[in-house]
Enzyme design. Sequence first.
Site, PDB file in Angstrom:
ATOM      1  N   THR A  17       9.231  -4.602   9.922  1.00  0.00           N
ATOM      2  CA  THR A  17      10.257  -4.794   8.898  1.00  0.00           C
ATOM      3  C   THR A  17       9.815  -4.308   7.520  1.00  0.00           C
ATOM      4  O   THR A  17      10.639  -4.207   6.615  1.00  0.00           O
ATOM      5  CB  THR A  17      10.658  -6.280   8.805  1.00  0.00           C
ATOM      6  OG1 THR A  17       9.488  -7.061   8.499  1.00  0.00           O
ATOM      7  CG2 THR A  17      11.253  -6.765  10.113  1.00  0.00           C
ATOM      8  N   GLY A  18       8.526  -4.016   7.332  1.00  0.00           N
ATOM      9  CA  GLY A  18       8.033  -3.530   6.045  1.00  0.00           C
ATOM     10  C   GLY A  18       8.336  -2.057   5.850  1.00  0.00           C
ATOM     11  O   GLY A  18       8.857  -1.379   6.739  1.00  0.00           O
ATOM     12  N   ARG A  29     -10.991   0.422   8.857  1.00  0.00           N
ATOM     13  CA  ARG A  29     -11.476   1.760   8.504  1.00  0.00           C
ATOM     14  C   ARG A  29     -12.997   1.829   8.459  1.00  0.00           C
ATOM     15  O   ARG A  29     -13.583   2.864   8.733  1.00  0.00           O
ATOM     16  CB  ARG A  29     -10.888   2.200   7.165  1.00  0.00           C
ATOM     17  CG  ARG A  29      -9.420   2.596   7.245  1.00  0.00           C
ATOM     18  CD  ARG A  29      -8.876   3.039   5.913  1.00  0.00           C
ATOM     19  NE  ARG A  29      -7.423   3.207   5.968  1.00  0.00           N
ATOM     20  CZ  ARG A  29      -6.629   3.168   4.916  1.00  0.00           C
ATOM     21  NH1 ARG A  29      -7.148   2.982   3.708  1.00  0.00           N
ATOM     22  NH2 ARG A  29      -5.343   3.324   5.052  1.00  0.00           N
ATOM     23  N   CYS A  86      -4.046   7.303   2.091  1.00  0.00           N
ATOM     24  CA  CYS A  86      -3.123   8.416   1.852  1.00  0.00           C
ATOM     25  C   CYS A  86      -3.647   9.400   0.813  1.00  0.00           C
ATOM     26  O   CYS A  86      -3.368  10.605   0.901  1.00  0.00           O
ATOM     27  CB  CYS A  86      -1.753   7.890   1.434  1.00  0.00           C
ATOM     28  SG  CYS A  86      -1.788   6.732   0.052  1.00  0.00           S
ATOM     29  N   GLN A 138      -0.575   9.523  -8.163  1.00  0.00           N
ATOM     30  CA  GLN A 138      -0.038   9.008  -6.908  1.00  0.00           C
ATOM     31  C   GLN A 138       1.358   8.417  -7.075  1.00  0.00           C
ATOM     32  O   GLN A 138       1.654   7.719  -8.043  1.00  0.00           O
ATOM     33  CB  GLN A 138      -1.011   7.974  -6.329  1.00  0.00           C
ATOM     34  CG  GLN A 138      -2.346   8.604  -5.976  1.00  0.00           C
ATOM     35  CD  GLN A 138      -3.333   7.647  -5.358  1.00  0.00           C
ATOM     36  OE1 GLN A 138      -4.539   7.803  -5.550  1.00  0.00           O
ATOM     37  NE2 GLN A 138      -2.877   6.673  -4.584  1.00  0.00           N
ATOM     38  N   SER A 179       5.826   5.184  -4.134  1.00  0.00           N
ATOM     39  CA  SER A 179       6.047   4.712  -2.764  1.00  0.00           C
ATOM     40  C   SER A 179       4.749   4.285  -2.102  1.00  0.00           C
ATOM     41  O   SER A 179       4.766   3.501  -1.147  1.00  0.00           O
ATOM     42  CB  SER A 179       6.728   5.799  -1.931  1.00  0.00           C
ATOM     43  OG  SER A 179       5.957   6.993  -1.927  1.00  0.00           O
ATOM     44  N   GLU A 233      -8.381   1.935  -4.888  1.00  0.00           N
ATOM     45  CA  GLU A 233      -8.057   3.299  -4.477  1.00  0.00           C
ATOM     46  C   GLU A 233      -9.207   4.272  -4.732  1.00  0.00           C
ATOM     47  O   GLU A 233      -9.467   5.171  -3.932  1.00  0.00           O
ATOM     48  CB  GLU A 233      -6.806   3.761  -5.223  1.00  0.00           C
ATOM     49  CG  GLU A 233      -6.063   4.875  -4.543  1.00  0.00           C
ATOM     50  CD  GLU A 233      -5.261   4.418  -3.336  1.00  0.00           C
ATOM     51  OE1 GLU A 233      -4.685   5.295  -2.673  1.00  0.00           O
ATOM     52  OE2 GLU A 233      -5.221   3.207  -3.037  1.00  0.00           O
ATOM     53  N   ARG A 264      -1.245   6.018 -11.126  1.00  0.00           N
ATOM     54  CA  ARG A 264       0.101   5.893 -10.575  1.00  0.00           C
ATOM     55  C   ARG A 264       1.077   6.530 -11.552  1.00  0.00           C
ATOM     56  O   ARG A 264       1.045   6.244 -12.745  1.00  0.00           O
ATOM     57  CB  ARG A 264       0.461   4.413 -10.373  1.00  0.00           C
ATOM     58  CG  ARG A 264       1.780   4.189  -9.636  1.00  0.00           C
ATOM     59  CD  ARG A 264       1.642   4.449  -8.156  1.00  0.00           C
ATOM     60  NE  ARG A 264       0.857   3.417  -7.475  1.00  0.00           N
ATOM     61  CZ  ARG A 264       0.417   3.538  -6.222  1.00  0.00           C
ATOM     62  NH1 ARG A 264       0.660   4.639  -5.534  1.00  0.00           N
ATOM     63  NH2 ARG A 264      -0.288   2.576  -5.672  1.00  0.00           N
ATOM     64  N   HIS A 293       1.689  12.646  -3.348  1.00  0.00           N
ATOM     65  CA  HIS A 293       0.468  12.451  -4.137  1.00  0.00           C
ATOM     66  C   HIS A 293      -0.086  13.811  -4.552  1.00  0.00           C
ATOM     67  O   HIS A 293      -0.257  14.713  -3.716  1.00  0.00           O
ATOM     68  CB  HIS A 293      -0.602  11.720  -3.317  1.00  0.00           C
ATOM     69  CG  HIS A 293      -0.330  10.263  -3.110  1.00  0.00           C
ATOM     70  ND1 HIS A 293       0.705   9.591  -3.696  1.00  0.00           N
ATOM     71  CD2 HIS A 293      -1.011   9.331  -2.365  1.00  0.00           C
ATOM     72  CE1 HIS A 293       0.671   8.322  -3.322  1.00  0.00           C
ATOM     73  NE2 HIS A 293      -0.354   8.144  -2.527  1.00  0.00           N
TER      74      HIS A 293
END
Length: 366
Positions: free
Chosen positions: A12-13, A117, A157, A185, A188, A211, A245, A252
């Site tokens: 749902t995300g 990761r 990303c 970036q 979204s 990040e 951002r 990006h």
Amino acid sequence: MEKINVGVLGATGMVGQRYIKHLENHPWFKVTYVAASPRSAGKLYKDAVANRWLIGADIPADVQNLTVQDANDAKLALGKCKFVFSALEMDKEAIKALESAYAAEGIPVVSNASANRWTDDVPMLVPEINYSHLDIIKKQQEAHGWSKGFIVVKPNCSLQTYMMPLHALIMAGYPVKRMIVTTEQAVSGAGYPGVPSYDMIDNIVPYIGGEEEKTEKECLKILGKVNGSKIENASAPVVSSTCTRVPVIDGHTASVNLEFDLPEDKKPGLEEIERVWTSYTSLPQELNLPNAPEHPIVVRHEDNRPQPRRDRETEKGMACVIGRLRKCNVFDVKFVALSHNTKRGAALGGILNAELLKAKGFFDAL
């Protein structure tokens, strides 16, 4: 070809919704199972995402009337799907435990989450670069006593802006010693509702939590090698990053300065670098995977490209688009690169990982 039934955790995300939209009419996979938090469990999917479906006009018809299950109970997926895409948004330790629970039930996990990761027997996969890391899956299964299940993750990303150009140069015999990366970036990348509009309109935010560490370190695991039962990081390049951002919806951008680890007379010129990039292909192209870009790296020559709005959809959002390649007064060369953060950098990149796994036979026994 009979399609493989797949599930989406965290369906749902925002990222989960992207998985469901990108899997619509996929030639190999079909969504038959959706799971999310307990507050969504028991609802039809269309009701669980009512008023917050963010990806295109309509929810795929095959998924609208699926009943959302509780993602915390891995056993609920048994018999309903062969493997799952993980778009879970929870505490990292909780995600690690839950992804392991699915693997223990014999359900492979193709994860978008960051929790695993740095697990040293979990491949952090960019299919064009480190497909050989899939060799560790058997060791991973042996270590945990999993017969069919396993975990594979995709990287952050922001790395997609420079990893394929970097790998192409290394594979061509031009190792890189040091890099400076400055990212711009898209909003979204912060999910939904994301960064408050008052912070983003007419503004740039020069900090994204965690990040820079990801941008500086994850590349070393991707460029590393399988050694026995773990993946050992590469020793180079050294990366220094600043992540910001900016008020862009998708895409990006990164400004990259790099120094080659070569004597001056062995360093490539600009024409050679471009040749390396434009000729770069790898296993996903050889296998003709459904979402593999024909041209993984696209070079533009206009002074004002790449631009997110104009270039993010190149090769259906799966290419790295590079421009402004030029000499650097401090290092050797510098360039601007762009990747689509919610396609190559998120759900569609995860789907490409699954396509590679299928093509290499990792789902044959399911």
